[in-house]
Design a protein around this motif. Structure first.
Motif, PDB file in Angstrom:
ATOM      1  N   LEU A   1       0.856  -1.187   0.000  1.00 49.49           N
ATOM      2  CA  LEU A   1       0.000   0.000   0.000  1.00 49.49           C
ATOM      3  C   LEU A   1       0.892   1.237   0.000  1.00 49.49           C
ATOM      4  CD1 LEU A   1      -2.512  -1.190   2.732  1.00 49.49           C
ATOM      5  CD2 LEU A   1      -2.665  -1.514   0.255  1.00 49.49           C
ATOM      6  N   ALA A   2       0.358   2.338  -0.540  1.00 45.32           N
ATOM      7  CA  ALA A   2       1.172   3.550  -0.632  1.00 45.32           C
ATOM      8  C   ALA A   2       0.332   4.814  -0.506  1.00 45.32           C
ATOM      9  CB  ALA A   2       1.953   3.557  -1.946  1.00 45.32           C
ATOM     10  N   PRO A   3      -0.121   5.142   0.715  1.00 44.49           N
ATOM     11  CA  PRO A   3      -0.772   6.441   0.859  1.00 44.49           C
ATOM     12  C   PRO A   3       0.246   7.535   0.583  1.00 44.49           C
ATOM     13  CG  PRO A   3      -0.388   5.461   3.005  1.00 44.49           C
ATOM     14  CD  PRO A   3      -0.006   4.439   1.979  1.00 44.49           C
ATOM     15  N   GLY A   4      -0.205   8.621  -0.031  1.00 44.29           N
ATOM     16  CA  GLY A   4       0.757   9.651  -0.376  1.00 44.29           C
ATOM     17  C   GLY A   4       0.157  10.984  -0.747  1.00 44.29           C
ATOM     18  N   ILE A   5       1.042  11.874  -1.159  1.00 43.60           N
ATOM     19  CA  ILE A   5       0.700  13.236  -1.558  1.00 43.60           C
ATOM     20  C   ILE A   5       1.426  13.523  -2.870  1.00 43.60           C
ATOM     21  CG2 ILE A   5       0.901  15.692  -0.973  1.00 43.60           C
ATOM     22  CD1 ILE A   5       1.081  14.809   1.987  1.00 43.60           C
ATOM     23  N   VAL A   6       0.733  14.126  -3.816  1.00 45.11           N
ATOM     24  CA  VAL A   6       1.360  14.549  -5.074  1.00 45.11           C
ATOM     25  C   VAL A   6       2.155  15.821  -4.822  1.00 45.11           C
ATOM     26  CG1 VAL A   6       0.931  15.383  -7.419  1.00 45.11           C
ATOM     27  CG2 VAL A   6      -0.461  13.540  -6.490  1.00 45.11           C
ATOM     28  N   VAL A   7       3.390  15.866  -5.315  1.00 48.24           N
ATOM     29  CA  VAL A   7       4.225  17.059  -5.221  1.00 48.24           C
ATOM     30  C   VAL A   7       4.149  17.773  -6.564  1.00 48.24           C
ATOM     31  CG1 VAL A   7       6.571  17.918  -4.887  1.00 48.24           C
ATOM     32  CG2 VAL A   7       5.755  15.967  -3.553  1.00 48.24           C
TER      33      VAL A   7
ATOM     34  N   ASN B   1       9.011   9.950  -7.864  1.00 48.54           N
ATOM     35  CA  ASN B   1       8.170  10.277  -9.021  1.00 48.54           C
ATOM     36  C   ASN B   1       7.125  11.340  -8.704  1.00 48.54           C
ATOM     37  OD1 ASN B   1       9.555   8.296 -10.484  1.00 48.54           O
ATOM     38  ND2 ASN B   1       8.096   6.721  -9.875  1.00 48.54           N
ATOM     39  N   ASP B   2       7.575  12.441  -8.109  1.00 44.78           N
ATOM     40  CA  ASP B   2       6.698  13.560  -7.765  1.00 44.78           C
ATOM     41  C   ASP B   2       5.605  13.198  -6.772  1.00 44.78           C
ATOM     42  OD1 ASP B   2       8.158  15.253  -9.495  1.00 44.78           O
ATOM     43  OD2 ASP B   2       6.974  14.554 -11.197  1.00 44.78           O
ATOM     44  N   HIS B   3       5.892  12.271  -5.879  1.00 40.65           N
ATOM     45  CA  HIS B   3       4.970  11.887  -4.815  1.00 40.65           C
ATOM     46  C   HIS B   3       5.739  11.724  -3.508  1.00 40.65           C
ATOM     47  CE1 HIS B   3       2.544  10.737  -8.290  1.00 40.65           C
ATOM     48  NE2 HIS B   3       1.498  10.744  -7.484  1.00 40.65           N
ATOM     49  N   LEU B   4       5.084  12.038  -2.414  1.00 44.59           N
ATOM     50  CA  LEU B   4       5.555  11.638  -1.093  1.00 44.59           C
ATOM     51  C   LEU B   4       4.771  10.379  -0.755  1.00 44.59           C
ATOM     52  CD1 LEU B   4       5.468  15.075   0.763  1.00 44.59           C
ATOM     53  CD2 LEU B   4       7.391  13.996  -0.407  1.00 44.59           C
ATOM     54  N   LEU B   5       5.462   9.323  -0.373  1.00 47.39           N
ATOM     55  CA  LEU B   5       4.803   8.034  -0.186  1.00 47.39           C
ATOM     56  C   LEU B   5       5.195   7.382   1.132  1.00 47.39           C
ATOM     57  CD1 LEU B   5       5.486   6.565  -3.739  1.00 47.39           C
ATOM     58  CD2 LEU B   5       3.308   7.507  -2.904  1.00 47.39           C
ATOM     59  N   ALA B   6       4.254   6.630   1.669  1.00 44.54           N
ATOM     60  CA  ALA B   6       4.519   5.715   2.772  1.00 44.54           C
ATOM     61  C   ALA B   6       4.293   4.317   2.219  1.00 44.54           C
ATOM     62  CB  ALA B   6       3.578   5.984   3.932  1.00 44.54           C
ATOM     63  N   LEU B   7       5.353   3.580   1.998  1.00 38.79           N
ATOM     64  CA  LEU B   7       5.239   2.224   1.462  1.00 38.79           C
ATOM     65  C   LEU B   7       5.060   1.254   2.623  1.00 38.79           C
ATOM     66  CD1 LEU B   7       8.043   2.386  -1.234  1.00 38.79           C
ATOM     67  CD2 LEU B   7       5.603   2.872  -1.487  1.00 38.79           C
ATOM     68  N   VAL B   8       3.924   0.541   2.585  1.00 40.45           N
ATOM     69  CA  VAL B   8       3.527  -0.328   3.698  1.00 40.45           C
ATOM     70  C   VAL B   8       3.110  -1.686   3.156  1.00 40.45           C
ATOM     71  CG1 VAL B   8       1.873  -0.605   5.584  1.00 40.45           C
ATOM     72  CG2 VAL B   8       2.658   1.685   4.953  1.00 40.45           C
ATOM     73  N   GLU B   9       3.657  -2.751   3.721  1.00 42.33           N
ATOM     74  CA  GLU B   9       3.164  -4.098   3.414  1.00 42.33           C
ATOM     75  C   GLU B   9       2.111  -4.430   4.460  1.00 42.33           C
ATOM     76  OE1 GLU B   9       6.110  -7.123   3.031  1.00 42.33           O
ATOM     77  OE2 GLU B   9       7.170  -6.067   1.429  1.00 42.33           O
ATOM     78  N   ASN B  10       0.895  -4.697   3.993  1.00 40.66           N
ATOM     79  CA  ASN B  10      -0.216  -4.941   4.916  1.00 40.66           C
ATOM     80  C   ASN B  10      -0.873  -6.277   4.602  1.00 40.66           C
ATOM     81  OD1 ASN B  10      -1.784  -3.314   7.016  1.00 40.66           O
ATOM     82  ND2 ASN B  10      -3.416  -4.129   5.736  1.00 40.66           N
ATOM     83  N   PRO B  11      -1.056  -7.135   5.613  1.00 45.26           N
ATOM     84  CA  PRO B  11      -1.707  -8.424   5.367  1.00 45.26           C
ATOM     85  C   PRO B  11      -3.136  -8.252   4.843  1.00 45.26           C
ATOM     86  CG  PRO B  11      -0.655  -8.389   7.523  1.00 45.26           C
ATOM     87  CD  PRO B  11      -0.614  -6.983   6.994  1.00 45.26           C
ATOM     88  N   CYS B  12      -3.543  -9.126   3.948  1.00 49.05           N
ATOM     89  CA  CYS B  12      -4.911  -9.102   3.418  1.00 49.05           C
ATOM     90  C   CYS B  12      -5.903  -9.226   4.568  1.00 49.05           C
ATOM     91  CB  CYS B  12      -5.133 -10.253   2.442  1.00 49.05           C
ATOM     92  SG  CYS B  12      -4.196 -10.087   0.931  1.00 49.05           S
ATOM     93  N   GLY B  13      -6.930  -8.405   4.541  1.00 46.67           N
ATOM     94  CA  GLY B  13      -7.976  -8.465   5.547  1.00 46.67           C
ATOM     95  C   GLY B  13      -7.689  -7.708   6.823  1.00 46.67           C
ATOM     96  N   LYS B  14      -6.435  -7.338   7.077  1.00 44.75           N
ATOM     97  CA  LYS B  14      -6.100  -6.578   8.280  1.00 44.75           C
ATOM     98  C   LYS B  14      -6.361  -5.092   8.017  1.00 44.75           C
ATOM     99  CE  LYS B  14      -2.440  -5.276  11.428  1.00 44.75           C
ATOM    100  NZ  LYS B  14      -1.045  -4.989  11.546  1.00 44.75           N
ATOM    101  N   PRO B  15      -7.029  -4.410   8.933  1.00 43.34           N
ATOM    102  CA  PRO B  15      -7.259  -2.974   8.725  1.00 43.34           C
ATOM    103  C   PRO B  15      -5.937  -2.217   8.637  1.00 43.34           C
ATOM    104  CG  PRO B  15      -8.583  -3.789  10.541  1.00 43.34           C
ATOM    105  CD  PRO B  15      -7.636  -4.892  10.164  1.00 43.34           C
ATOM    106  N   PHE B  16      -5.898  -1.266   7.737  1.00 39.78           N
ATOM    107  CA  PHE B  16      -4.764  -0.348   7.623  1.00 39.78           C
ATOM    108  C   PHE B  16      -5.299   1.038   7.951  1.00 39.78           C
ATOM    109  CE2 PHE B  16      -2.296   2.556   4.731  1.00 39.78           C
ATOM    110  CZ  PHE B  16      -1.190   2.619   5.545  1.00 39.78           C
TER     111      PHE B  16
END
Length: 125
Positions: free
Chosen positions: A15-21, A69-84
């Protein structure tokens, strides 16, 4: 924001929540991996004031914070079905709360620290 993804695989999802720069905007980027947040303070149109936006992760989230690539990102490995769970926010320098990037970043730092110290309430009869 709480997201829950299901999948057929046992592998965690990236998963990668982020912000466009914005390339053409003057701005300040702050990545704070220790407190698990990042912010972007920028001028969207050159005439209406600065805007701040941010992503704050929970203290237990394992993530790599990066600018790519013009983004600020948080790269997260999250198990399927687990809330993020993560938090987003924004402000405007002409608003009432945060008029500078340092004030915005100080708020984010304080907010992140509070996430690590949740309030505990005990009820007694």
């Amino acid at each position: 924001i709480e997201s829950r993804m299901t999948c057929d695989s046992q592998k965690p999802l990236m998963l990668a929540p982020g912000i466009v720069v914005r390339k053409n905007n003057v701005g300040t980027i702050k990545l704070n991996p220790d407190e698990k947040w990042f912010s972007y303070w920028f001028d969207p149109d050159g005439k209406n004031g600065m805007t701040g936006c941010a992503v704050v992760l929970t203290p237990d989230t394992q993530a790599q914070l990066k600018e790519q690539n013009d983004h600020l990102l948080a790269l997260v490995e999250n198990p399927c079905g687990k809330p993020f769970v993560y938090y987003t926010g924004a402000c405007w320098e002409k608003g009432l709360d945060f008029t500078t990037a340092p004030a915005w970043d100080a708020y984010l730092s304080d907010f992140a620290k509070q996430l690590g110290k949740p309030v505990t309430v005990t009820l007694e009869k």
